[in-house]
Design an enzyme around this catalytic site. Structure first.
Site, short mmCIF file in Angstrom:
data_model
loop_
_atom_site.label_atom_id
_atom_site.label_comp_id
_atom_site.label_asym_id
_atom_site.label_seq_id
_atom_site.Cartn_x
_atom_site.Cartn_y
_atom_site.Cartn_z
N TYR A 126 0.85 -1.19 0.00
CA TYR A 126 0.00 0.00 0.00
C TYR A 126 0.89 1.23 0.00
O TYR A 126 1.87 1.30 0.74
CB TYR A 126 -0.88 0.00 1.26
CG TYR A 126 -1.77 1.22 1.42
CD1 TYR A 126 -2.84 1.44 0.55
CD2 TYR A 126 -1.54 2.15 2.43
CE1 TYR A 126 -3.67 2.55 0.71
CE2 TYR A 126 -2.36 3.26 2.59
CZ TYR A 126 -3.42 3.46 1.72
OH TYR A 126 -4.23 4.56 1.89
N ASP B 178 9.30 2.74 -0.02
CA ASP B 178 8.26 3.39 0.76
C ASP B 178 8.45 2.94 2.20
O ASP B 178 8.04 1.84 2.60
CB ASP B 178 6.88 2.98 0.22
CG ASP B 178 5.75 3.68 0.97
OD1 ASP B 178 6.05 4.39 1.96
OD2 ASP B 178 4.58 3.51 0.58
N LYS C 206 4.23 8.78 9.16
CA LYS C 206 3.99 8.14 10.47
C LYS C 206 4.98 8.60 11.55
O LYS C 206 4.84 9.70 12.07
CB LYS C 206 3.91 6.62 10.29
CG LYS C 206 2.76 6.30 9.32
CD LYS C 206 2.27 4.88 9.27
CE LYS C 206 0.98 4.84 8.45
NZ LYS C 206 0.98 3.99 7.30
C1 LIG Z 1 0.34 4.54 5.89
C2 LIG Z 1 1.09 4.34 4.64
C3 LIG Z 1 1.01 5.22 3.55
C4 LIG Z 1 0.03 6.35 3.52
O1 LIG Z 1 0.27 7.29 4.50
P1 LIG Z 1 -0.95 8.29 4.93
O2 LIG Z 1 -0.28 9.21 5.91
O3 LIG Z 1 -2.00 7.43 5.51
O4 LIG Z 1 -1.38 8.98 3.69
C5 LIG Z 1 1.84 5.02 2.47
N1 LIG Z 1 2.70 3.99 2.44
C6 LIG Z 1 2.80 3.13 3.46
C7 LIG Z 1 3.79 2.02 3.38
C8 LIG Z 1 1.99 3.26 4.57
O5 LIG Z 1 2.04 2.35 5.54
#
Ligand SMILES: *Cc1c(COP(=O)(O)O)cnc(C)c1O
Length: 428
Positions: free
Chosen positions: A144, A239, A267
């Protein structure tokens, strides 16, 4: 366990917001119940509006590695707020956080702050497309990267067929340039590169997949991605929105020594406030406006409150070796969980890495998306409801990761194990 007030608030929320929430997984749909409304959170505990206390293993889906309401983080936010909440002009806090990030993750020679992980990944692929002059990106099934159009697709019927949008409102034309390969399967990547190698701007991957439950990327797989992209003139994007500062002070790349061209963060680096960031080699990042002409902007980007929360969080992580503690306590918890499950003749797979873990309701070894999909989500839902009654707050969906914070302690572990034991006694 009373839930009247939560139910009442949810009924009101449903009249005002789609599904009553501002992010879908919060609605508890996949565990077959209504969400709790949280009133307060301290340390490893959250408290709902009905006065119930829970040991929290969601930790706001990853950001709160220091636990809820860490006194120094709260103090930093309050002090920053006294000086104004947003200037729309540069402030020193931006430099402080960028420097902490860049020192911890040296491949991020230049950093751009944004407001969410989604913004970071969508900007990163725009940059990769501009830098390479190519359009296609390659992502993996089960990974994701936020909710930008280009990522919202599922694999087509065959690997080499075009993916299909996984959400209405995403034009087919947009996802036509996104290829989907299988996680931890280098051959699937090689096939796509054979077909489209010269058109692929970037491969984007979670080096530790944390959005299909916890599935660590295998070293040979990640190393393979590094060489294939290098060989074909494509960029590699890690990511690290979840994995950044989660397993060590830095990214997974510090651990594995596999260095991407661009890294996305979110995060933890916001310390619980809305922050994302992307960064990479100077010559790539300098293409972004205003030093280059790849456009990307944000009214609240580099917000002083968010910078203060993020920088304070990183400094605390840097100054004390919390990661050893996190490793040990999470090891103890998952080990004991495994025993309790086995005592109930349930031989489910538990994946753990540092302070992240997932209980997969399957007996298969879970190292790819297909194995993840073999989980019994009905059983998870039943288990979820029973442990919630015992005061344990797990992610309300099978395919999400559980997190521990630096303030989760052995007492929390003991209580959790006893609670799971009672819950399983009722189920089995
Ligand atoms: C949470 C997440 C996102 C998206 O971040 P948001 O702050 O919710 O937009 C993108 N990539 C990864 C791997 C994530 O865990």
């Amino acid at each position: 366990m009373k839930r009247e007030k939560s139910e009442e608030l949810f009924a009101r929320a449903l009249e005002l917001m789609p599904g009553g929430v501002n992010s879908p997984v919060r609605a508890f749909k996949s565990v077959g119940m209504n969400p709790l409304f949280i009133k307060e959170a301290q340390g490893s505990k959250i408290y709902d509006v009905d006065g119930n206390e829970y040991i929290d293993y969601v930790c706001s889906w990853g950001p709160l590695i220091l636990g809820h309401s860490h006194p120094q983080v709260i103090e930093a936010i309050c002090q920053a707020a006294q000086r104004g909440t947003s200037y729309g002009a540069p402030c020193e806090g931006e430099i402080e956080l960028a420097q902490l990030i860049s020192e911890a993750i040296p491949s991020m020679e230049r950093v751009r702050m944004v407001n969410s992980g989604t913004e970071a990944t969508m900007s990163a692929i725009r940059l990769a497309r501009a830098y390479t002059g190519r359009n296609k990106i390659l992502k993996f099934e089960g990974c994701y990267h936020g909710h930008a159009d280009a990522f919202l697709l599922k694999a087509g019927s065959g690997l080499l067929t075009a993916g299909v949008p996984s959400s209405p409102g995403v034009p087919e034309a947009v996802v036509q340039d996104t290829l989907v390969a299988r996680y931890n399967d280098l051959d699937s990547v090689k096939k796509l590169f054979q077909e489209w190698g010269q058109e692929i701007a970037a491969v984007i991957v979670e080096p530790i997949a944390g959005n299909m439950g916890l599935v660590p990327g295998e070293p040979e797989f990640l190393q393979g991605l590094r060489s294939i992209t290098e060989h074909n003139g494509s960029l590699l994007i890690f990511d690290e929105v979840i994995s950044g500062f989660r397993l060590c002070y830095g990214g997974f790349q510090n651990f594995s020594n596999i260095i991407p061209d661009i890294t996305t963060l979110g995060k933890i680096i916001g310390g619980g406030l809305p922050v994302g960031a992307y960064g990479g080699r100077k010559e790539i990042m300098e293409q972004i406006a205003p030093s280059g002409n790849v456009y990307q902007a944000g009214t609240l980007s580099g917000n002083p409150l968010a910078m203060a929360a993020g920088a304070t969080t990183l400094k605390i992580l840097k100054d004390t070796d919390w990661y050893d503690r996190l490793e040990v306590i999470t090891y103890v918890l998952t080990n004991q969980l495994k025993t309790v499950f086995e005592e109930h003749e349930l031989y489910y797979t538990i994946n753990r890495l540092g302070s992240m873990f997932s209980i997969f309701f399957t007996e298969k070894n879970v190292d790819n998306y297909e194995a993840v999909m073999s989980c019994d989500t009905q059983k998870y839902a039943q288990f979820y409801q029973e442990v919630l009654k015992e005061g344990i707050y797990l992610p309300p969906a099978q395919f999400e990761v559980s997190f521990l914070s630096c303030v989760h302690d052995l007492e929390d572990v003991d209580k959790t194990i006893a609670a799971v034991n009672r819950a399983l006694d009722r189920i089995v």
